[in-house]
Design a protein around this motif. Structure first.
Motif, mmCIF file in Angstrom:
data_model
loop_
_atom_site.group_PDB
_atom_site.id
_atom_site.type_symbol
_atom_site.label_atom_id
_atom_site.label_comp_id
_atom_site.label_asym_id
_atom_site.label_seq_id
_atom_site.Cartn_x
_atom_site.Cartn_y
_atom_site.Cartn_z
ATOM 1 N N THR A 124 -4.829 -5.159 -54.361
ATOM 2 C CA THR A 124 -5.830 -4.884 -53.337
ATOM 3 C C THR A 124 -5.135 -4.433 -52.063
ATOM 4 O OG1 THR A 124 -5.838 -7.130 -52.430
ATOM 5 C CG2 THR A 124 -7.342 -6.676 -54.286
ATOM 6 N N ARG A 127 -3.408 -7.351 -50.225
ATOM 7 C CA ARG A 127 -2.185 -7.786 -50.908
ATOM 8 C C ARG A 127 -1.054 -6.776 -50.682
ATOM 9 N NH1 ARG A 127 -3.260 -12.206 -53.979
ATOM 10 N NH2 ARG A 127 -5.432 -12.506 -54.679
ATOM 11 N N CYS A 228 -4.430 -17.037 -45.143
ATOM 12 C CA CYS A 228 -5.700 -16.569 -45.692
ATOM 13 C C CYS A 228 -5.841 -16.923 -47.171
ATOM 14 C CB CYS A 228 -5.874 -15.076 -45.456
ATOM 15 S SG CYS A 228 -4.765 -14.033 -46.392
ATOM 16 N N THR A 229 -7.086 -16.966 -47.613
ATOM 17 C CA THR A 229 -7.411 -17.391 -48.976
ATOM 18 C C THR A 229 -7.280 -16.247 -49.965
ATOM 19 O OG1 THR A 229 -9.745 -16.826 -48.737
ATOM 20 C CG2 THR A 229 -9.064 -19.026 -48.012
ATOM 21 N N ASP A 230 -7.305 -16.594 -51.231
ATOM 22 C CA ASP A 230 -7.312 -15.568 -52.276
ATOM 23 C C ASP A 230 -8.546 -14.679 -52.154
ATOM 24 O OD1 ASP A 230 -4.916 -16.279 -53.406
ATOM 25 O OD2 ASP A 230 -5.804 -17.631 -54.890
ATOM 26 N N TYR A 231 -9.648 -15.255 -51.727
ATOM 27 C CA TYR A 231 -10.872 -14.464 -51.542
ATOM 28 C C TYR A 231 -10.654 -13.401 -50.464
ATOM 29 C CZ TYR A 231 -15.768 -13.239 -50.870
ATOM 30 O OH TYR A 231 -16.949 -12.538 -50.771
ATOM 31 N N ASP A 232 -10.006 -13.786 -49.363
ATOM 32 C CA ASP A 232 -9.696 -12.816 -48.301
ATOM 33 C C ASP A 232 -8.818 -11.685 -48.846
ATOM 34 O OD1 ASP A 232 -11.028 -14.173 -46.189
ATOM 35 O OD2 ASP A 232 -9.312 -15.521 -45.974
ATOM 36 N N GLU A 234 -8.500 -10.691 -51.815
ATOM 37 C CA GLU A 234 -9.127 -9.929 -52.885
ATOM 38 C C GLU A 234 -10.240 -9.022 -52.373
ATOM 39 O OE1 GLU A 234 -8.696 -8.889 -56.787
ATOM 40 O OE2 GLU A 234 -7.616 -10.514 -55.767
ATOM 41 N N PHE A 235 -11.030 -9.521 -51.425
ATOM 42 C CA PHE A 235 -12.238 -8.788 -51.035
ATOM 43 C C PHE A 235 -12.275 -8.383 -49.561
ATOM 44 C CE2 PHE A 235 -13.411 -11.634 -54.577
ATOM 45 C CZ PHE A 235 -13.791 -10.673 -55.504
ATOM 46 N N GLY A 236 -11.363 -8.876 -48.753
ATOM 47 C CA GLY A 236 -11.386 -8.542 -47.336
ATOM 48 C C GLY A 236 -10.937 -7.111 -47.067
#
Length: 450
Positions: A124, A127, A228-232, A234-236
C-alpha cells in the motif's frame, strides 16, 4: 536498499526547469541554505525526499503509470528531475515494487539521475512511505543515506512541482512540525446515504483538496508511522492526518500552484505531454554560416520567426569561430535549432551542428529538434534536382534519432521578388513552429517545402 548510480557525464543540470520559476526558486535556495546564518552554498538544514511509486491501477494500462512514457521518457523521470534540480534536497528515496526494481535502476542509469536510492515498496501507499522512512532512519552498511531533519513526501506522478512550493512546505514544517500543499476544491463533495441518495454536502468554500508535496520534521512523521495501526497502513491515504492523530502535530497548510495535479488517468498523460512540449518549445536558435552579414537570408528568416512567433525567444548564432557562443547556448539547454545552409553545399552546416549536439548529451532528457533549412530559386534550378541532392537527410535522421535528436528538412523557395520571398519565409516559419511544437517523430527525415 539500492543506492542509485552516481552518473558521471551529461549536462551540468538535468534539463530545463519546467515550472518557469527559476528566479524565485534560486532565491528560495539561497535563503534556505543560509537560513541558520551559514554562508550561501552551505546547507543549514538536512532535507530528504521520499517518493512512493505504486501500481497505478486507475490508469487502465498494463504499465504502472509512473513508467508510462511521455515523449518516450518515463513519467517518473520527470518527477525525479524536478527534485534533483533542488540542490538543498540531499537524498531522494524511491519506493518501488520488487518486480519493477530493475526497470527503475535502468531509468536512473539512462537519464543520469543523481542522489537517488531505491527501497522495496510495500503493498500500500503508506507501507511504501514507511519503507522509505525506515531507510532514512536506520544506519545501514554501505548506505550513503543519513537521517534528515525534514523529509518531503511527494508523489512519483506529480512531475511539475516547483522549488518555490517545496521551499514553502519545508520551511513551514521546520516551524510547525508538518506542512502540506492544498488547492481549492473543483467540485462539491457530497455524502451519499446507504440507499444511494444524497445525505449531505460540504460547503466547498470552507474545504480544500490536500495535494503533494508534504513535509515533516523527520522525528514527527517517523514516530507517527511507528505508532499507526495496520488499518492505517492498509487503508489510510493522508500523511498529515497521521501526524495529527499520533503526534498531535497540526500541519501548516500552504497554497499550492495549479501545476501540482497528479497524473491519474490515461488522458492525463496527454495533458502532461502537452505541457512539456509547450515549455521546451519556447526558445529557438537560428544557426547559420555567417553572423555579421545582416542581409544573410538566415537573418531574414530569423526576423520573420520573431514576427510570427512573438511568444517564443528567437536568437541566432554562427557556426564560425569554433561555435563558442553556440556551445554556450547548448549548455544553457535550448532544445530547438534551425540550421540555415546557404554558403556551403547541402548539409555541411547541419552536420557540424549535429556533431556538436551529439557530443553535448543535451538530448538525454528531452528530444532536440533540428530543422535543416535549404533555399532554392525554382526558376533557376529544378526542384527535383535539388531534392535529389537533399534526400541524404533520411540517413542523417535515422542516425541521430538514436540520440533523441529529431531532424527535419525544409526547402524554401527563394525568389528574387522581395514580397514573394517574405511570403516564402513566412510559410517556412509556420512549418518550423509546427515542428518545434509538435515534435512529430513521424515526419523526421522528410523534406518539407515552403
Amino acid at each position: 536498499m539500492e543506492p542509485g548510480p552516481p552518473g558521471s557525464s551529461g549536462p551540468v543540470e538535468p534539463g530545463p526547469c519546467l515550472s518557469g520559476q527559476r528566479g524565485a526558486d534560486h532565491a528560495a535556495s539561497a535563503f534556505l541554505q543560509s537560513a541558520a546564518g551559514t554562508e550561501p552554498g552551505r546547507h543549514s538544514l538536512a532535507v530528504a525526499a521520499v517518493l512512493p511509486a505504486g501500481c497505478g491501477e486507475r490508469m487502465g494500462v498494463p504499465t504502472p503509470k509512473q513508467f508510462c512514457p511521455i515523449l518516450e521518457r518515463p513519467l517518473i523521470s520527470y518527477t525525479l528531475q524536478a527534485l534533483e534540480r533542488v540542490c538543498w534536497i540531499k537524498d531522494i528515496v524511491v519506493a518501488v515494487t520488487g518486480e519493477n526494481m530493475e526497470v527503475m535502476k535502468s531509468i536512473i542509469q539512462k537519464y543520469q539521475h543523481k542522489r537517488i536510492s531505491l527501497v522495496e515498496a510495500g503493498v500500500t501507499r503508506h507501507r511504501s512511505i514507511f519503507s522509505g522512512l525506515k531507510a532514512l532512519a536506520e544506519d545501514q552498511l554501505n548506505s550513503k543515506l543519513s537521517k534528515p531533519e525534514v523529509v518531503i513526501i511527494h508523489d512519483a506522478v506529480r512531475p511539475f512541482v516547483e522549488e518555490d512550493v517545496l521551499f514553502k512546505v519545508v520551511t513551514a514544517a521546520k516551524e510547525h512540525g508538518a506542512a502540506g500543499a492544498i488547492r481549492p476544491l473543483v467540485s462539491t463533495v457530497i455524502s451519499p446515504s446507504a440507499d444511494g441518495c444524497l445525505d449531505h454536502s460540504l460547503e466547498r468554500a470552507r474545504h480544500r483538496a490536500s495535494e503533494m508535496p508534504q513535509a515533516f520534521l523527520f522525528d514527527v512523521i517517523y514516530e507517527a508511522y511507528q505508532q499507526c495501526t495496520d488499518y492505517d497502513l492498509e487503508f489510510g491515504t493522508e500523511c498529515l492526518q497521521l501526524a495529527l492523530k499520533y503526534c498531535r502535530t497540526k500541519a501548516k497548510l500552504v497554497e499550492g500552484s495549479p501545476d501540482l495535479w497528479k497524473v491519474t488517468y490515461k488522458r492525463d498523460l496527454y495533458a502532461a505531454e502537452s505541457i512539456i512540449k509547450e515549455i521546451i518549445s519556447q526558445e529557438i536558435c537560428v544557426v547559420m554560416d555567417s553572423k555579421e552579414d545582416n542581409k544573410h537570408v538566415g537573418h531574414l528568416l530569423e526576423e520573420v520567426l520573431k514576427s510570427e512567433l512573438n511568444h517564443v525567444k528567437v536568437t541566432s548564432e554562427a557556426l564560425c569561430h569554433a561555435g563558442r557562443h553556440l556551445q554556450q547556448i547548448i549548455l544553457d539547454q535550448c532544445y530547438n535549432f534551425v540550421c540555415v545552409n546557404v554558403m556551403t553545399s547541402d548539409f555541411q552546416e547541419t552536420q557540424k551542428l549535429l556533431s556538436m549536439l551529439e557530443e553535448s548529451n543535451l538530448s538525454i532528457l528531452y528530444p532536440v529538434v533540428v530543422v535543416s533549412v535549404h533555399f532554392l530559386d525554382f526558376k533557376l534550378v529544378p526542384p527535383s534536382q535539388k531534392m535529389e541532392n537533399l534526400m541524404q537527410i533520411k540517413e542523417f535522421s535515422k542516425k541521430v534519432k538514436e540520440r533523441n535528436i529529431l531532424l527535419y528538412g525544409l526547402l524554401i523557395s527563394y525568389p528574387q521578388d522581395e514580397q514573394k520571398l517574405q511570403e516564402s519565409l513566412r510559410q517556412g516559419a509556420i512549418i518550423i513552429a509546427s515542428l518545434v511544437k509538435e515534435r512529430n517523430s513521424g515526419l523526421i527525415g522528410q523534406l518539407l517545402i515552403a
